[in-house]
Scaffold this motif. Structure first.
Motif, PDB file in Angstrom:
ATOM      1  N   UNK A 110       1.958   4.975 -16.810  1.00  0.00           N
ATOM      2  CA  UNK A 110       3.369   5.276 -16.578  1.00  0.00           C
ATOM      3  C   UNK A 110       4.050   4.145 -15.810  1.00  0.00           C
ATOM      4  N   UNK A 111       3.362   3.591 -14.822  1.00  0.00           N
ATOM      5  CA  UNK A 111       3.908   2.468 -14.046  1.00  0.00           C
ATOM      6  C   UNK A 111       4.163   1.265 -14.942  1.00  0.00           C
ATOM      7  N   UNK A 112       3.184   0.953 -15.804  1.00  0.00           N
ATOM      8  CA  UNK A 112       3.333  -0.183 -16.732  1.00  0.00           C
ATOM      9  C   UNK A 112       4.457   0.080 -17.736  1.00  0.00           C
ATOM     10  N   UNK A 113       4.565   1.341 -18.192  1.00  0.00           N
ATOM     11  CA  UNK A 113       5.601   1.737 -19.156  1.00  0.00           C
ATOM     12  C   UNK A 113       6.995   1.539 -18.561  1.00  0.00           C
ATOM     13  N   UNK A 114       7.180   1.979 -17.317  1.00  0.00           N
ATOM     14  CA  UNK A 114       8.485   1.860 -16.659  1.00  0.00           C
ATOM     15  C   UNK A 114       8.842   0.392 -16.423  1.00  0.00           C
TER      16      UNK A 114
END
Length: 295
Positions: A110-114
């Motif tokens: 999720x962190x990488x996606x954001x």
């Protein structure tokens, strides 16, 4: 069939697990089974639900319910047989048990996606990026399809699914189905992400003019309704209104038909075809109780 690992195999698996614990690499794992395990917490015996996992290299691990998702589920039974992304968190050397976490893998993704979306918004290239998502469900009250993308809960509307007018989206989507999507709207501060499968698919209306000049085209009947009429999906994926001559036998859903294109309204994305034949013959309707006597 159960099998017993040799001491050498156990040692090799522990080495593999230790390497994954150190690197925190995200790896796929199959939920082989779900069960309960009694543990002692503060002098009290408590039952905890456990997902038993197997990684692609044969490594086995367990994931307690509290490490399976940010969401709380009544039971993990529905996830048996699914593939989940996990990180290995630690190894109990006394028991040789490897612990895994779906939740931690989701947080990393999720962190990488954001970060990727934030950069795309800044560069105005949001629709240039394609992601893989998994259909999580559908809420008829809000008319939203829920899709999990890189550990992130996203949503789409039926019109985002494809280029057709989907009247019964619940009959089309399938929970656990893997699809390609693009993010069409996002609010990074509110964690709101609208995705679209349609934006990853070529618009079949771009080919409709070519079909108009064909003598016949192939299609399959998708709907036969006493009010809405007949709908036929053409070979290019386009669903159009269908008609049949009065003397011809009425089609059934699933019939393969030969059609002639009669009308095209590209501006309003409408077309009409006339059925001219059943190249494979009419589908035989099965006796619904007949399966009891089938060999």
């Amino acid at each position: 069939m159960e099998y017993t690992l040799s001491n050498k195999q156990i040692e090799e698996q522990l080495e593999k697990a230790a390497a994954l614990v150190r690197t925190k690499e995200i790896v796929p794992a199959v939920v082989k089974s779900v069960g309960t395990q009694t543990v002692e917490i503060g002098g009290e015996s408590l039952k905890k639900e456990i997902a038993y996992l197997e990684l692609h290299n044969g490594l086995r691990a367990i994931c307690p319910a509290e490490e399976f998702s940010e969401h709380e589920f009544a039971s993990l039974n529905g996830f048996t047989g699914t593939i989940q992304s996990v990180v290995l968190t630690h190894i109990d050397l006394e028991t040789g048990t490897t612990a895994a976490s779906v939740k931690q893998a989701d947080r990393i993704k999720k962190t990488d996606f954001k970060k990727a979306l934030s950069a795309a918004v800044e560069d105005n290239t949001l629709l240039d990026h394609e992601f893989v998502g998994v259909v999580a469900g559908f809420n008829p009250a809000t008319n939203k399809i829920f899709v999990r993308v890189n550990g992130t809960d996203c949503y789409m509307y039926p019109s985002d699914w494809d280029w057709n007018r989907n009247r019964n989206i619940e009959d089309i989507i399938e929970r656990g189905q893997e699809i390609k999507v693009k993010v069409v709207r996002c609010d990074l501060s509110q964690d709101l992400y609208q995705v679209s499968r349609r934006h990853t698919i070529k618009d079949p209306w771009s080919e409709i003019e070519q079909l108009k000049h064909m003598n016949t085209v192939a299609g399959k009947v998708t709907t036969v309704h006493h009010i809405h009429g007949i709908f036929i999906k053409l070979d290019n994926g386009l669903e159009v209104k269908g008609q049949k001559p009065n003397k011809m036998e009425s089609p059934d859903v699933g019939d393969v038909v030969t059609c002639a294109v009669r009308e095209v309204d590209k501006e309003n994305r409408r077309a009409k075809v006339v059925i001219v034949g059943y190249p494979r013959g009419k589908r035989k309707k099965k006796d619904l109780g007949g399966f009891l006597f089938e060999q």
